[in-house]
Design an enzyme around this catalytic site. Structure first.
Site, PDB file in Angstrom:
ATOM      1  N   HIS A  71      14.476 -38.982  -1.237  1.00 26.13           N
ATOM      2  CA  HIS A  71      13.775 -39.035   0.050  1.00 26.13           C
ATOM      3  C   HIS A  71      12.357 -38.485  -0.052  1.00 26.13           C
ATOM      4  CE1 HIS A  71      17.288 -40.372   2.274  1.00 26.13           C
ATOM      5  NE2 HIS A  71      18.008 -39.474   1.610  1.00 26.13           N
ATOM      6  N   ARG A 100       5.232  -0.855  -6.063  1.00 33.34           N
ATOM      7  CA  ARG A 100       5.114  -1.580  -4.802  1.00 33.34           C
ATOM      8  C   ARG A 100       4.047  -2.668  -4.885  1.00 33.34           C
ATOM      9  NH1 ARG A 100       6.923   2.086  -0.380  1.00 33.34           N
ATOM     10  NH2 ARG A 100       5.414   1.145   1.008  1.00 33.34           N
ATOM     11  N   CYS A 135       0.821  -1.209   0.000  1.00 35.32           N
ATOM     12  CA  CYS A 135       0.000   0.000   0.000  1.00 35.32           C
ATOM     13  C   CYS A 135       0.855   1.259   0.000  1.00 35.32           C
ATOM     14  CB  CYS A 135      -0.919   0.014   1.211  1.00 35.32           C
ATOM     15  SG  CYS A 135      -1.995  -1.427   1.351  1.00 35.32           S
ATOM     16  N   GLU A 153       6.628 -16.958  -8.951  1.00 38.47           N
ATOM     17  CA  GLU A 153       6.162 -15.580  -8.777  1.00 38.47           C
ATOM     18  C   GLU A 153       5.569 -15.006 -10.052  1.00 38.47           C
ATOM     19  OE1 GLU A 153       8.653 -12.965  -5.614  1.00 38.47           O
ATOM     20  OE2 GLU A 153       9.855 -13.783  -7.252  1.00 38.47           O
ATOM     21  N   ASN A 201      -2.174   2.371   5.702  1.00 30.92           N
ATOM     22  CA  ASN A 201      -1.338   1.202   5.425  1.00 30.92           C
ATOM     23  C   ASN A 201      -1.208   0.407   6.713  1.00 30.92           C
ATOM     24  OD1 ASN A 201      -0.913   2.319   2.917  1.00 30.92           O
ATOM     25  ND2 ASN A 201       1.245   2.798   3.239  1.00 30.92           N
ATOM     26  N   GLY A 202      -1.207  -0.912   6.616  1.00 37.69           N
ATOM     27  CA  GLY A 202      -1.019  -1.736   7.803  1.00 37.69           C
ATOM     28  C   GLY A 202      -2.232  -2.593   8.110  1.00 37.69           C
ATOM     29  N   LYS A 208      11.389 -17.427  -8.308  1.00 38.18           N
ATOM     30  CA  LYS A 208      11.196 -16.538  -9.455  1.00 38.18           C
ATOM     31  C   LYS A 208      10.180 -17.112 -10.430  1.00 38.18           C
ATOM     32  CE  LYS A 208      13.472 -13.165  -8.274  1.00 38.18           C
ATOM     33  NZ  LYS A 208      12.915 -13.518  -6.981  1.00 38.18           N
ATOM     34  N   GLU A 254      15.865 -19.875  -4.965  1.00 39.36           N
ATOM     35  CA  GLU A 254      15.578 -18.583  -5.577  1.00 39.36           C
ATOM     36  C   GLU A 254      15.045 -18.760  -6.995  1.00 39.36           C
ATOM     37  OE1 GLU A 254      15.490 -14.432  -6.549  1.00 39.36           O
ATOM     38  OE2 GLU A 254      15.197 -15.640  -4.753  1.00 39.36           O
ATOM     39  N   TRP A 260      -3.177  -2.712  -1.420  1.00 45.04           N
ATOM     40  CA  TRP A 260      -2.934  -4.144  -1.611  1.00 45.04           C
ATOM     41  C   TRP A 260      -3.806  -4.855  -0.583  1.00 45.04           C
ATOM     42  CZ3 TRP A 260      -0.615  -8.206   1.246  1.00 45.04           C
ATOM     43  CH2 TRP A 260      -0.262  -9.329   0.498  1.00 45.04           C
ATOM     44  N   LYS A 315       5.568  -5.294  -3.854  1.00 48.88           N
ATOM     45  CA  LYS A 315       7.020  -5.109  -3.866  1.00 48.88           C
ATOM     46  C   LYS A 315       7.575  -4.925  -2.463  1.00 48.88           C
ATOM     47  CE  LYS A 315      11.020  -4.566  -5.797  1.00 48.88           C
ATOM     48  NZ  LYS A 315      11.687  -5.746  -6.382  1.00 48.88           N
TER      49      LYS A 315
END
Length: 605
Positions: free
Chosen positions: A501, A27, A2, A485, A99-100, A482, A478, A74, A600
């Site tokens: 395993h 963001r 946000c 995402e 925000n929050g 990616k 990573e 968001w 973001k």
């Protein structure tokens, strides 16, 4: 996540608010809105589309004013919808953005409903707006001071009132908020970037601060209600994302900016010395006997990679914790440990909270690896190393991650030197390798056409496994992150030795296995793991060093990296995996820069 922009001025502030929202788009958000004090009343426009659509709505309605607030949301409480979009009104008198997350919103909502307030949204934010309206007795600043005492959780708020046309009040607790100081006008924002070009005079509000912004000045009180003076800093914030140039997306542009970003991050490093991380670093490094790394997401994987480096080269034990979990479990604090936080934005809520928890346990030796020199993380830590990745617009981190790795390798060498475990020859060798990184990465980027050929096939899959061993296991993690995402392909990563395993049960011709295969001590073990995949009909996609003697064959697709890069090999393999994720997403037609449901800068828990 946000974003907030607010302004009180003697000119039409609508263009300032809209431009601020555009600069905060990177963001991540799913709705946006603006509210203005216009013609003696509150007016607003909201949209579940992009800021550009909101701008069109405002132009059509000729919305303008001298006092106002704007927001990109968001979703946390309530689905993305116009009714849930900010700003929220209360009885056409109070306008508020937030925000929050307010943790006691249910309790407050019940109380306010009993007082006759009708809720139009599913958000926790509307609770704050009605609470402010209920407490209002003619002074908005005093009202907000009272209201925030009732709030539990994290918040940054900006609010104005119909009855006080040239005043905005802001408050923060656990979410960033800044004041922008102008001449005869003042601003609020969640990020200095939002008001860059309008003012460069910035005040970073501290926890519990409440700020009163009017035309003629501003006033701030601390968490106890005492008037305080906060430092005004001159901040040359970036004025937004640069042009895309020849690139199709910001993510692609940022992948190709990595040689420059790493060169910038290492600029001025002529030798290895603890003081690169701040005054007093040598004394801290000398006395510590362990490291605790706290991070989330991609930054967590940077920490996992650093664990291999630090334990191998500096011989210091390292514990790496997911920041969002660390403070919610019983742990054994060590006051002689160096607590390291890693964050692109320096405002990551979980990591900040974990840092404060560690300090509360008596661990006062703190250092951050961060991309924003003015962030809360930098202000909270004794020591810091600022990466110079520049603004990263794509939600999926690329250059921020590789510059973190470069900084962490530099930290490894500085720790080793402070402990007397780095010879002059070793220092010279490592510095030469680091200075060569931009050239080595450029050679990996030249592999893009080969990776594009892979991505056309890869795009048809819905699941994938990634394998790595040793310090390349975090790089496999990573790579999987990616891919999931931005392409929405389900991807998981495992240490290659763990394949038999459990994960081997998933391997079929429809389950591609991406393998990170550098020339190292574990290569022969890795080749055996690859044979296990082929024996079950799995398709292998292998990023191999040039001298690994792994060749393409039926079911085995190989791309050779130009050179074996030893301890810094994880950085080169990362770049190849970024390109695979990007071009697979491109082939699938997803929103590469703004993937669904993601933000973001994660400023809520």
């Amino acid at each position: 996540m946000c974003g907030i922009v607010g302004a009180v001025a003697q000119r039409n502030i609508t263009p300032i608010l809209i431009e601020g929202l555009k600069r905060l788009e990177y963001r991540g958000y799913d709705s946006c809105g603006i509210a203005l004090h216009a013609n003696g009343e509150l007016q607003r426009s909201r949209s579940t589309a992009r800021v550009a659509e909101l701008e069109k709505q405002i132009e059509q309605s000729a919305l303008s004013g001298f006092t106002g607030i704007a927001h990109t949301r968001w979703a946390t409480h309530g689905v993305p919808s116009t009714k849930n979009a900010h700003p929220h009104f209360s009885r056409e008198r109070i306008a508020l953005v937030h925000n929050g997350i307010i943790e006691n919103h249910d309790e407050l909502r019940a109380e306010l409903r009993a007082l006759g307030y009708v809720f139009e949204s599913q958000t926790d934010t509307e609770v704050i707006a009605h609470l402010v309206d209920h407490l209002y007795q003619g002074d908005l600043f005093e009202t907000v001071q009272q209201a925030v005492k009732r709030l539990q959780g994290a918040y940054a708020i900006a609010v104005f009132c119909r009855d006080e046309p040239h005043r905005i009040v802001g408050a923060r607790q656990g979410s960033p908020l800044i004041v922008g100081v102008g001449k005869g006008e003042n601003f609020l924002a969640s990020d200095a970037m939002a008001i860059a070009g309008t003012t460069d005079q910035i005040i970073y509000l501290e926890e519990g601060d409440v700020a009163d912004l009017q035309l003629q000045g501003y006033w701030i009180t601390d968490a106890h209600g005492n008037p305080v003076q906060r430092e005004v800093r001159t901040v040359q914030a970036h004025t937004g994302a640069a042009d895309l140039g020849p690139y199709r997306h910001y993510m692609q542009k940022e992948i190709f900016e990595q040689p420059r970003a790493i060169a910038d991050t290492l600029e001025g490093v002529d030798g290895i010395m603890p003081e690169l991380f701040g005054d007093g670093a040598f004394a801290v490094f000398k006395k510590i006997d362990s490291l605790l790394i706290l991070a989330c997401g991609t930054s967590y994987y940077a920490g996992l990679t650093a664990k291999y480096w630090i334990e191998s080269i500096a011989k210091i034990p390292v514990q790496v914790e997911v920041a969002s979990e660390y403070r919610y479990r019983d742990s054994v604090p060590n006051p002689n440990s160096l607590v390291i936080t890693i964050s692109q934005s320096g405002e990551t809520a979980d990591t900040l909270a974990a840092l404060k928890h560690a300090r509360a346990l008596g661990m006062e030796n703190t250092l951050t690896i961060c991309n924003v020199s003015t962030s809360a993380m930098v202000r909270e830590c004794k020591l810091a190393y600022i990466t110079r990745a520049g603004v990263e617009v794509g939600v999926a981190s690329t250059k921020a991650f590789t510059t973190q790795l470069a900084a962490l390798f530099l930290l490894t060498l500085a720790l080793a030197q402070s402990k007397g475990r780095l010879t002059d020859d070793e220092e010279s060798h490592h510095l030469k390798s680091m200075r060569h990184l931009p050239v080595a990465i450029t050679a990996v980027l030249a592999l893009e056409p080969q990776i594009i050929a892979w991505s056309d096939d890869f795009a048809r899959y819905e699941n994938a496994l990634f394998l790595g061993r040793g310090m390349h296991y975090p790089i496999a993690l990573e790579g999987a992150l990616k891919l999931k995402e931005i392409s929405y392909i389900h991807a998981e990563a495992y240490p290659a030795g763990e394949l038999k395993h459990g994960p081997l049960a998933l391997v079929t011709k429809e389950m591609p296995v991406v393998t990170v295969a550098p020339k190292d001590a574990l290569l022969e073990k890795l080749k055996s793991n690859m044979q296990e995949v082929r024996a079950r009909g799995g398709e292998l996609y292998v990023f191999a060093d040039a001298d690994t003697n792994i060749s393409s064959s039926e079911g085995v697709h190989v791309i050779r990296l130009p050179e074996n890069y030893g301890q810094l090999s994880p950085i080169l393999h990362t770049v190849a995996l970024q390109l695979l994720a990007y071009h697979t997403a491109l082939a699938r037609g997803t929103d590469v820069d703004k993937p669904r449901n993601l933000a973001k800068s994660v400023t809520v828990e």
